[in-house]
Design a protein around this motif. Structure first.
Motif, short mmCIF file in Angstrom:
data_model
loop_
_atom_site.label_atom_id
_atom_site.label_comp_id
_atom_site.label_asym_id
_atom_site.label_seq_id
_atom_site.Cartn_x
_atom_site.Cartn_y
_atom_site.Cartn_z
N THR A 297 0.83 -1.20 0.00
CA THR A 297 0.00 0.00 0.00
C THR A 297 0.86 1.26 0.00
N THR A 298 0.57 2.16 -0.94
CA THR A 298 1.24 3.46 -1.00
C THR A 298 0.20 4.57 -0.95
N LYS A 299 0.46 5.58 -0.13
CA LYS A 299 -0.46 6.72 -0.02
C LYS A 299 0.11 7.91 -0.78
N TYR A 300 -0.75 8.54 -1.60
CA TYR A 300 -0.41 9.76 -2.31
C TYR A 300 -1.31 10.88 -1.79
N THR A 301 -0.70 11.99 -1.39
CA THR A 301 -1.45 13.07 -0.75
C THR A 301 -1.20 14.40 -1.45
N LYS A 302 -2.29 15.17 -1.62
CA LYS A 302 -2.18 16.51 -2.19
C LYS A 302 -3.34 17.36 -1.66
N ASN A 303 -3.03 18.49 -1.05
CA ASN A 303 -4.04 19.43 -0.55
C ASN A 303 -5.08 18.73 0.32
N GLY A 304 -4.62 17.83 1.19
CA GLY A 304 -5.53 17.15 2.11
C GLY A 304 -6.25 15.96 1.53
N TYR A 308 -4.96 5.92 -2.10
CA TYR A 308 -4.23 4.74 -1.69
C TYR A 308 -4.12 3.78 -2.88
N LEU A 309 -2.89 3.52 -3.30
CA LEU A 309 -2.64 2.66 -4.45
C LEU A 309 -2.13 1.31 -3.95
N LEU A 310 -2.81 0.23 -4.39
CA LEU A 310 -2.42 -1.10 -3.94
C LEU A 310 -1.42 -1.74 -4.89
N TYR A 311 -0.38 -2.33 -4.34
CA TYR A 311 0.64 -3.09 -5.06
C TYR A 311 1.27 -2.29 -6.20
N GLY A 312 1.46 -1.01 -5.95
CA GLY A 312 2.13 -0.17 -6.94
C GLY A 312 1.38 -0.01 -8.24
N GLY A 313 0.07 -0.31 -8.21
CA GLY A 313 -0.73 -0.21 -9.43
C GLY A 313 -0.62 -1.42 -10.34
N ASN A 314 0.10 -2.46 -9.90
CA ASN A 314 0.22 -3.68 -10.69
C ASN A 314 -0.91 -4.65 -10.36
N ALA A 315 -1.00 -5.72 -11.15
CA ALA A 315 -2.09 -6.68 -10.96
C ALA A 315 -2.08 -7.23 -9.54
N ILE A 316 -3.07 -6.85 -8.77
CA ILE A 316 -3.11 -7.13 -7.34
C ILE A 316 -3.13 -8.63 -7.04
N ASN A 317 -3.69 -9.43 -7.95
CA ASN A 317 -3.83 -10.86 -7.68
C ASN A 317 -2.49 -11.60 -7.68
N PHE A 318 -1.43 -10.98 -8.21
CA PHE A 318 -0.15 -11.67 -8.23
C PHE A 318 0.50 -11.75 -6.85
N ILE A 319 -0.01 -11.02 -5.88
CA ILE A 319 0.52 -11.19 -4.53
C ILE A 319 0.11 -12.55 -3.97
N ASN A 320 -0.91 -13.16 -4.53
CA ASN A 320 -1.33 -14.51 -4.14
C ASN A 320 -1.16 -15.50 -5.30
N ASN A 321 -0.21 -15.22 -6.20
CA ASN A 321 0.15 -16.08 -7.33
C ASN A 321 -0.95 -16.23 -8.38
#
Length: 375
Positions: A297-304, A308-321
């Motif tokens: 998980t990465t948080k990007y913040t601007k003007n409040g 939240y971007l999961l897995y750097g914006g890559n295919a999230i299902n690959f964290i579970n193969n």
């Protein structure tokens, strides 16, 4: 399961030898996820063809599978962008190959340099087989400029089961990451951008969990399909305003530029494919403050406003193969079938300047065999 897949894929090759005859002097270049369900496929191919080198997809590498493959094959760890920027690496490798070459691609890795490859090596490359929708779209943009046949399995009926299960795995892995952040999916309003096979599967899974959702697709025919399924079809603006979490399933920049400025505060973004195909991350990095929350998980913040971007914006299902079970072998079997057709030049050419696909009636033996082996 893998032993059974070995028998099945071997049978597919023998069926093709019976129908089209043996093949000689073919080299294969493979772009691949390095996951356990790819091992048998690559090893079976190597019994009948020369595997010149394998390019791993960097965000989907299982260490045990990688270690087994690197002991047997030449592994070239290079990204799609690096191929384009350092083309001589590929040119040098291909220059030393004596055989005719077939490229098995995932995500259009060779789409930006295929014209130069064609000019440089004449008729040495006899075809490219593309496995994914975003790769299909990349080759579609350049197909009129080349004579090398491009054969896509991305929209094959044999891929339907795999794509459906990918959608389910996307939801599973997203839920998993949210729980690591002490967040529950069930009380969130979910938006889906893209109503192809995977987007549709995500919607079905979310609906089954009684999660409210809205869907957007730039294709108006897809909008009608959304409504026939009983889902809410929203404009992008409405979807941005409502959605606590957004699943990106377009394969063609579902979010870019000022889209990020219009998202709901604290929105969570999950992608079904590589970040460079779905999200303009450079815009986030250049315009938002970045904070790593945890591994996924990465948080990007601007003007409040937080995104939240999961897995750097890559295919999230690959964290579970990205497990889809035995259904993966249907597409692998079709790829084998296409290799034989390319070698025999049986109806495959680029005379119409369009991406080629195999007719259902020609490949019906594949699901017939699959049912015998896996049920």
């Amino acid at each position: 399961m893998y032993r059974q897949s070995n028998l099945f894929l071997e049978k597919i090759i023998k069926e093709n030898i019976n129908n089209l005859g043996k093949i000689n002097g073919i080299s294969i270049i493979i772009v691949s996820h390095i996951l356990p369900d790819k091992l048998d496929f690559i090893q079976i191919l190597s019994k009948y063809f020369k595997i010149e080198f394998i390019i791993p997809k960097p965000k989907s590498i299982d260490k045990n599978t990688f270690d087994k493959l690197k002991n047997e094959f030449d592994i070239l760890q290079i990204t799609r962008d690096e191929i384009y920027k350092n083309q001589e690496i590929i040119f040098e490798k291909i220059k030393n190959i004596q055989n005719k070459i077939i490229i098995i691609d995932i995500g259009g890795y060779f789409s930006k340099i295929i014209k130069k490859l064609e000019e440089k090596f004449n008729n040495k490359i006899i075809g490219i087989i593309e496995d994914t929708e975003n790769g299909h779209q990349k080759y579609e943009k350049i197909i009129k400029n080349i004579s090398i046949p491009i054969i896509s399995v991305a929209r094959s009926v044999l891929k339907n089961g795999e794509d459906f299960l990918i959608g389910q795995s996307i939801v599973f892995s997203t839920d998993y990451v949210l729980r690591l952040n002490n967040i529950l999916l069930h009380n969130k309003y979910a938006g889906i951008i893209g109503f192809g096979k995977i987007g549709k599967s995500i919607a079905i899974d979310l609906k089954g969990k009684n999660i409210q959702l809205g869907i957007n697709d730039i294709n108006p025919y897809k909008g009608i399909e959304v409504l026939t399924y009983g889902y809410n079809f929203l404009s992008k603006e409405e979807l941005f305003t409502k959605s606590d979490i957004i699943f990106l399933a377009t394969g063609n920049y579902g979010l870019k530029g000022e889209d990020f400025e219009n998202l709901k505060n604290n929105v969570i973004l999950a992608s079904v494919t590589s970040s460079d195909d779905e999200i303009n991350i450079n815009y986030l990095i250049e315009n938002f403050e970045t904070k790593i929350i945890n591994e996924y998980t990465t948080k990007y913040t601007k003007n409040g406003k937080n995104i939240y971007l999961l897995y750097g914006g890559n295919a999230i299902n690959f964290i579970n193969n990205a497990v889809v079970g035995e259904f993966i072998y249907l597409v692998q079997a079709e790829i084998i079938h296409i290799i034989f057709k390319l070698y025999k030049k049986n109806g495959l050419n680029n005379e119409n300047n369009s991406i080629y696909s195999i007719e259902n009636n020609e490949k019906i033996y594949i699901p017939q065999l699959w049912l015998k082996y896996f049920i």
